[in-house]
Motif scaffolding. Structure first.
Motif, PDB file in Angstrom:
ATOM      1  N   ALA A  23       0.850  -1.196   0.000  1.00  0.00           N
ATOM      2  CA  ALA A  23       0.000   0.000   0.000  1.00  0.00           C
ATOM      3  C   ALA A  23       0.876   1.233   0.000  1.00  0.00           C
ATOM      4  O   ALA A  23       1.983   1.227   0.526  1.00  0.00           O
ATOM      5  CB  ALA A  23      -0.907  -0.012   1.232  1.00  0.00           C
ATOM      6  N   GLY A  24       0.345   2.332  -0.580  1.00  0.00           N
ATOM      7  CA  GLY A  24       1.167   3.529  -0.600  1.00  0.00           C
ATOM      8  C   GLY A  24       0.549   4.731  -1.272  1.00  0.00           C
ATOM      9  O   GLY A  24      -0.613   5.081  -1.024  1.00  0.00           O
ATOM     10  N   GLN A  25       1.327   5.346  -2.123  1.00  0.00           N
ATOM     11  CA  GLN A  25       1.007   6.634  -2.724  1.00  0.00           C
ATOM     12  C   GLN A  25      -0.286   6.567  -3.530  1.00  0.00           C
ATOM     13  O   GLN A  25      -0.615   5.555  -4.150  1.00  0.00           O
ATOM     14  CB  GLN A  25       2.169   7.060  -3.624  1.00  0.00           C
ATOM     15  CG  GLN A  25       2.171   8.509  -4.035  1.00  0.00           C
ATOM     16  CD  GLN A  25       3.434   8.842  -4.824  1.00  0.00           C
ATOM     17  OE1 GLN A  25       3.619   8.381  -5.936  1.00  0.00           O
ATOM     18  NE2 GLN A  25       4.307   9.643  -4.223  1.00  0.00           N
ATOM     19  N   GLY A  26      -1.036   7.676  -3.486  1.00  0.00           N
ATOM     20  CA  GLY A  26      -2.244   7.772  -4.293  1.00  0.00           C
ATOM     21  C   GLY A  26      -3.385   6.906  -3.822  1.00  0.00           C
ATOM     22  O   GLY A  26      -4.351   6.682  -4.567  1.00  0.00           O
ATOM     23  N   GLY A  27      -3.301   6.390  -2.588  1.00  0.00           N
ATOM     24  CA  GLY A  27      -4.359   5.540  -2.069  1.00  0.00           C
ATOM     25  C   GLY A  27      -4.371   4.131  -2.616  1.00  0.00           C
ATOM     26  O   GLY A  27      -5.308   3.379  -2.363  1.00  0.00           O
ATOM     27  N   ARG A  28      -3.288   3.741  -3.342  1.00  0.00           N
ATOM     28  CA  ARG A  28      -3.283   2.445  -4.014  1.00  0.00           C
ATOM     29  C   ARG A  28      -2.951   1.309  -3.060  1.00  0.00           C
ATOM     30  O   ARG A  28      -2.117   1.432  -2.173  1.00  0.00           O
ATOM     31  CB  ARG A  28      -2.259   2.438  -5.148  1.00  0.00           C
ATOM     32  CG  ARG A  28      -2.455   3.464  -6.238  1.00  0.00           C
ATOM     33  CD  ARG A  28      -3.682   3.236  -7.070  1.00  0.00           C
ATOM     34  NE  ARG A  28      -3.784   1.891  -7.630  1.00  0.00           N
ATOM     35  CZ  ARG A  28      -4.747   1.532  -8.478  1.00  0.00           C
ATOM     36  NH1 ARG A  28      -5.667   2.405  -8.857  1.00  0.00           N
ATOM     37  NH2 ARG A  28      -4.801   0.298  -8.952  1.00  0.00           N
ATOM     38  N   SER A  43      -5.838  -4.903  -7.425  1.00  0.00           N
ATOM     39  CA  SER A  43      -5.074  -3.659  -7.456  1.00  0.00           C
ATOM     40  C   SER A  43      -6.070  -2.524  -7.634  1.00  0.00           C
ATOM     41  O   SER A  43      -6.745  -2.436  -8.654  1.00  0.00           O
ATOM     42  CB  SER A  43      -4.052  -3.667  -8.601  1.00  0.00           C
ATOM     43  OG  SER A  43      -3.353  -2.436  -8.651  1.00  0.00           O
ATOM     44  N   PHE A  44      -6.156  -1.639  -6.618  1.00  0.00           N
ATOM     45  CA  PHE A  44      -7.245  -0.670  -6.635  1.00  0.00           C
ATOM     46  C   PHE A  44      -6.923   0.530  -5.758  1.00  0.00           C
ATOM     47  O   PHE A  44      -5.986   0.507  -4.955  1.00  0.00           O
ATOM     48  CB  PHE A  44      -8.539  -1.340  -6.152  1.00  0.00           C
ATOM     49  CG  PHE A  44      -8.464  -1.895  -4.750  1.00  0.00           C
ATOM     50  CD1 PHE A  44      -9.032  -1.220  -3.686  1.00  0.00           C
ATOM     51  CD2 PHE A  44      -7.826  -3.107  -4.501  1.00  0.00           C
ATOM     52  CE1 PHE A  44      -8.972  -1.728  -2.395  1.00  0.00           C
ATOM     53  CE2 PHE A  44      -7.766  -3.626  -3.217  1.00  0.00           C
ATOM     54  CZ  PHE A  44      -8.340  -2.929  -2.153  1.00  0.00           C
ATOM     55  N   LYS A  45      -7.701   1.587  -5.920  1.00  0.00           N
ATOM     56  CA  LYS A  45      -7.591   2.779  -5.084  1.00  0.00           C
ATOM     57  C   LYS A  45      -8.465   2.571  -3.850  1.00  0.00           C
ATOM     58  O   LYS A  45      -9.685   2.571  -3.939  1.00  0.00           O
ATOM     59  CB  LYS A  45      -8.024   4.022  -5.853  1.00  0.00           C
ATOM     60  CG  LYS A  45      -7.817   5.334  -5.091  1.00  0.00           C
ATOM     61  CD  LYS A  45      -8.160   6.532  -5.970  1.00  0.00           C
ATOM     62  CE  LYS A  45      -8.047   7.836  -5.201  1.00  0.00           C
ATOM     63  NZ  LYS A  45      -6.682   8.136  -4.750  1.00  0.00           N
ATOM     64  N   ALA A  46      -7.814   2.406  -2.705  1.00  0.00           N
ATOM     65  CA  ALA A  46      -8.528   2.059  -1.484  1.00  0.00           C
ATOM     66  C   ALA A  46      -8.855   3.264  -0.619  1.00  0.00           C
ATOM     67  O   ALA A  46      -9.780   3.212   0.200  1.00  0.00           O
ATOM     68  CB  ALA A  46      -7.709   1.058  -0.667  1.00  0.00           C
TER      69      ALA A  46
END
Length: 297
Positions: A23-28, A43-46
């Motif tokens: 998990a990390g940058q951009g909410g990914r 793989s998604f924006k969480a």
């Protein structure tokens, strides 16, 4: 390597069985399963901001926490179009730096100086206790035992809090420039490993905490500009691994002797480290778009 080109920078890695999460940058957030090189299971924006913490609840639930102040529980056994099914959500209040999981209990720490302890069930997140740890800045890291939650704060202290009563159990003046990480020694919660903005890792015996048992400082390049937080990861009851500022290496320490036992070249500074099993460690770096698995040195 578990690769995902949508992961631009990874701040947290977690593993449980055959699952590895990043998990990390951009909410990914990305979750991988099986052999290295396989496409991500999801793989998604969480989250609506960077994700600072991820951890597994049981074998198939993933907990994430982000700068948007939200804590979310995801079902790794259920997904649609590459996005895990969200089964629960709760609000911490302000941006969350890290989280820790132990069984069905989790803890988050945030910019508001508070630690929140959560109880997780398959479909619910319940706030158990909210602790006002620091009024001088953020709490940067948390760690859990069966009875205590530890918190590392900007004021340099690492404190332990009784999970049942909410009372402070102990306090260490750990790092002059701010404490950034804490982790209990596996199988012996009388010892806690800390890291701080002073670039040192320190091992403390809570039964006599006026000074550290050991200090470890060979993992940074001495002339490197301080930029990142480095969280040591226990690999066993006697060994841990940690990345270093400007070193582009992963350092392996013997916690008993204080010796630097090995150093693994990464090609870029480590941004997240997690134990996978007794023989394997998962590492993300500044140059990597995924997670690499390495043999424990």
């Amino acid at each position: 390597t578990f690769a995902d080109d949508r992961l631009k920078k990874i701040y947290a890695v977690a593993a449980a069985g055959r699952l590895v999460a990043a998990a990390g940058q951009g909410g990914r957030v990305a979750v991988f399963c099986g052999r290295a090189g396989a496409a991500p299971l999801a793989s998604f924006k969480a989250h609506g901001g960077w994700v600072g913490g991820c951890g597994f609840i049981g074998a198939d639930k993933l907990l994430t926490a982000g700068n948007d102040g939200l804590v979310r529980l995801w079902d790794c056994a259920s997904s649609q179009n590459g996005t895990l099914t969200k089964v629960a959500e709760a609000q911490h209040a302000r941006g969350i730096w890290r989280l820790a999981c132990r069984g069905a209990t989790a803890a988050t720490c945030a910019k508001d100086g508070c630690v929140v302890v959560w109880s997780a069930s398959p479909t619910l997140l319940n706030e158990v206790r909210r602790l006002e740890v620091s009024d001088e800045g953020s709490v940067r890291s948390v760690a859990l035992t069966e009875q205590v939650v530890a918190a590392a704060a900007d004021d340099g202290r690492v404190t332990g809090w009784d999970l049942r009563s909410g009372a402070r159990a102990w306090s260490i003046e750990a790092h002059a420039d701010g404490a950034q990480s804490c982790a209990f020694k596996p199988s012996d919660a009388a010892f806690v490993l800390t890291a701080g903005a002073d670039r040192a890792c320190k091992l403390w015996d809570l039964r006599s905490s006026s000074k550290p048992v050991r200090a470890f400082d060979q993992h940074h390049r001495t002339d490197a500009r301080r930029r990142a937080m480095h969280h040591p990861a226990w690999l066993s009851a006697t060994a841990f691994a940690v990345g270093g500022e400007g070193s582009e290496r992963l350092a392996f320490y013997d916690a008993t002797s204080g010796a630097l036992t090995a150093s693994l070249a990464l090609g870029a500074d480590a941004t997240a480290v997690a134990r996978v099993d007794a023989a394997t460690v998962a590492v993300a770096t500044e140059a990597c778009d995924g997670v690499a698995l390495h043999a424990v040195a």
